[in-house]
Design an enzyme around this catalytic site. Structure first.
Site, short mmCIF file in Angstrom:
data_model
loop_
_atom_site.label_atom_id
_atom_site.label_comp_id
_atom_site.label_asym_id
_atom_site.label_seq_id
_atom_site.Cartn_x
_atom_site.Cartn_y
_atom_site.Cartn_z
N LYS A 152 0.79 -1.24 0.00
CA LYS A 152 0.00 0.00 0.00
C LYS A 152 0.82 1.29 0.00
O LYS A 152 0.45 2.26 0.66
CB LYS A 152 -0.95 0.02 1.21
CG LYS A 152 -1.94 -1.11 1.25
CD LYS A 152 -2.76 -1.10 2.50
CE LYS A 152 -1.92 -1.50 3.72
NZ LYS A 152 -2.75 -1.84 4.88
N ASP A 188 -5.46 -5.29 10.70
CA ASP A 188 -6.78 -4.64 10.70
C ASP A 188 -7.92 -5.62 10.47
O ASP A 188 -9.02 -5.45 11.01
CB ASP A 188 -6.84 -3.47 9.68
CG ASP A 188 -6.36 -3.83 8.29
OD1 ASP A 188 -5.95 -4.98 8.06
OD2 ASP A 188 -6.41 -2.95 7.41
C1 GLC Z 1 -2.61 -4.97 2.80
C2 GLC Z 1 -1.82 -5.49 4.00
C3 GLC Z 1 -2.71 -6.29 4.92
C4 GLC Z 1 -3.93 -5.46 5.29
C5 GLC Z 1 -4.65 -4.98 4.04
C6 GLC Z 1 -5.84 -4.10 4.36
O1 GLC Z 1 -3.02 -6.07 2.04
O2 GLC Z 1 -0.74 -6.28 3.56
O3 GLC Z 1 -2.01 -6.67 6.09
O4 GLC Z 1 -4.80 -6.24 6.10
O5 GLC Z 1 -3.76 -4.25 3.24
O6 GLC Z 1 -5.47 -2.95 5.05
#
Ligand code: GLC
Length: 446
Positions: A152, A188
């Site tokens: 991200k 999360d």
């Molecule tokens: C990305 C992260 C993951 C998280 C997701 C949503 O995929 O690697 O850990 O849960 O974003 O935020």
């Protein structure tokens, strides 16, 4: 318009393709869980060390940190009988910190935390803290997690391979002004599941469709081959990290030229392939690339684009939600968006076509997420499961929920019923709950 509809067909996935995706994802989940295949698996299925769901009796005052979505937040949460109250503050993570060093990132987090504690008059107290850190972690326990990769848009140097809890503890120690017990580090998705499970005992899947996309679910401890701890507890939450599904080419049969371009322009090419087809960080850009192609083909805007249209990442994902919120036949939001992009010469036919492109891209995302959820539901094979969901795309897109309900119902095995529940602030409250459950179980804090 007919030509554009035809061009957009590549964004349409048939049920046959979705079922093929489900088979592949199922196999990848099994690979992630199994000891022999885990090292080479693309979907890692990380252990979370969370084995107890909340029972509603958790009490106390907790701090929480939430890093990994659009914003970084610090929270203070009071869990009481049948209610909780929560105060929080959003802090910016400047771009130079997102792409700077790990040390600078943790120093920044510790500084925000200390400022927050001052403002909330708990500067002198020693509080328990839950840390929602939404990136792939190899957890060695509830308070130890080794960062595997950034996702991200983050790319802080010197952090991969390091324990994130230690990183935060060191930063707090460098300041020397506050006392914190870090009781848990969590994802999360896990926070979302826990926060939903606090009220709803059927909640056994946590899903994020926001900046990124990922899911966690309740697995039988016996299936978690990498777990070497106490086998007396029957369940374990698994963080699938399904954003990485497709990194080995498993989704190439449905990817488009737009997906390939988004990927090659990203800071992590070849990585998080499924995430790039679903999540808010990329959805607007997928739409933009399609619009650019159709403009160049002379199918849109009389062949005349604008500087902004041709500029990367100028089409925000929130535009997709806004455009699709217009009633049929009405193009008020669509017109606003196109004006912002310098495309006020768009005709009504152009606007209808732009909306169609948005619908194709968002519907494909919803269908891909649905295939993933149906895979988990079938794997868990429980009669009734609630899916706790959070994230900006799910929350703000006007049709995402309905699209998901319809598609999951078509893909799930008969006899399994499910519902999709918006999880109110999972990352914050979930972090407090995980910390509280850890205290309840007196697992000790770091
Ligand atoms: C990305 C992260 C993951 C998280 C997701 C949503 O995929 O690697 O850990 O849960 O974003 O935020």
């Amino acid at each position: 318009m007919a030509k554009i509809r035809e061009e957009c067909e590549i964004l349409h996935m048939t049920d046959k393709q979705l079922r093929e995706i489900m088979t592949r994802l199922h196999n990848d989940l099994v690979k992630g869980l199994s000891k022999d295949t885990h090292p080479t698996a693309t979907v890692k299925c990380w252990l979370t060390y969370i084995q107890d769901l909340p029972n509603g009796k958790e009490r106390g005052k907790f701090l929480a940190l939430d890093l990994g979505g659009t914003n970084f937040r610090v929270l203070i949460i009071n869990l009481g009988e049948n209610h909780f109250d929560m105060q929080s503050k959003i802090y910016a993570i400047p771009n130079h910190i997102m792409t700077g060093t790990g040390i600078a990132l943790f120093d920044h987090i510790a500084e925000c935390l200390a400022n927050f504690m001052k403002e909330h008059n708990v500067y002198e107290e020693r509080l328990a803290l839950g840390f929602t850190f939404s990136f792939p972690l190899k957890q060695m326990g509830l308070t130890k997690g080794i960062l595997q990769r950034w996702t991200k848009g983050f790319s802080c140097s010197g952090a991969i391979g390091e324990d994130v809890v230690q990183g935060l503890k060191d930063a707090i120690a460098r300041r020397g002004d506050v006392q914190i017990d870090i009781c848990a580090i969590l994802n999360d998705t896990t926070g979302t599941l826990m926060s939903c499970a606090w009220k709803n005992h059927n909640c056994k899947i946590g899903l994020i469709v926001g900046t990124g996309s990922n899911a966690c679910y309740v697995e039988k401890t016996g299936q978690c081959e990498l777990f070497e701890g106490d086998m007396s507890k029957s369940d374990m939450l698994i963080n699938t990290e399904w954003g990485a599904f497709g990194d080995d080419g498993a989704l190439d049969f449905v990817r488009t030229e737009f997906d390939r371009e988004v990927d090659s322009n990203s800071i992590n090419p070849g990585k998080q392939i499924q995430e790039k087809m679903i999540s808010g960080m990329y959805m607007g850009e997928l739409v933009r690339l399609a619009l650019v192609k159709f403009t160049r083909m002379g199918l849109l805007f009389g062949g005349r684009g604008s500087d902004l249209l041709f500029q990367r990442n100028s089409f925000y994902t929130k535009y997709v939600s806004e455009i699709e919120s217009d009633k049929p036949g009405d193009f008020t939001s669509c017109m606003d968006v196109l004006e912002e992009l310098g495309l006020s010469h768009a005709t009504e036919a152009d606007m209808a076509a732009v909306r169609h492109v948005c619908e194709c891209v968002s519907r494909r995302a919803a269908h891909l997420v649905s295939a993933g959820i149906a895979t988990l539901l079938n794997k868990m094979n429980e009669p009734r499961v609630t899916v706790g969901i959070d994230g900006s795309v799910y929350r703000f897109h006007p049709h995402f929920h309905t699209l998901m309900c319809e598609k999951i119902a078509q893909l799930v095995q008969p006899g399994i019923s499910f519902d999709l529940m918006l999880s109110e602030d999972g990352s914050g409250r979930g972090a407090a709950l995980v910390a509280a459950v850890a205290c309840r179980e007196s697992l000790g804090c770091a």
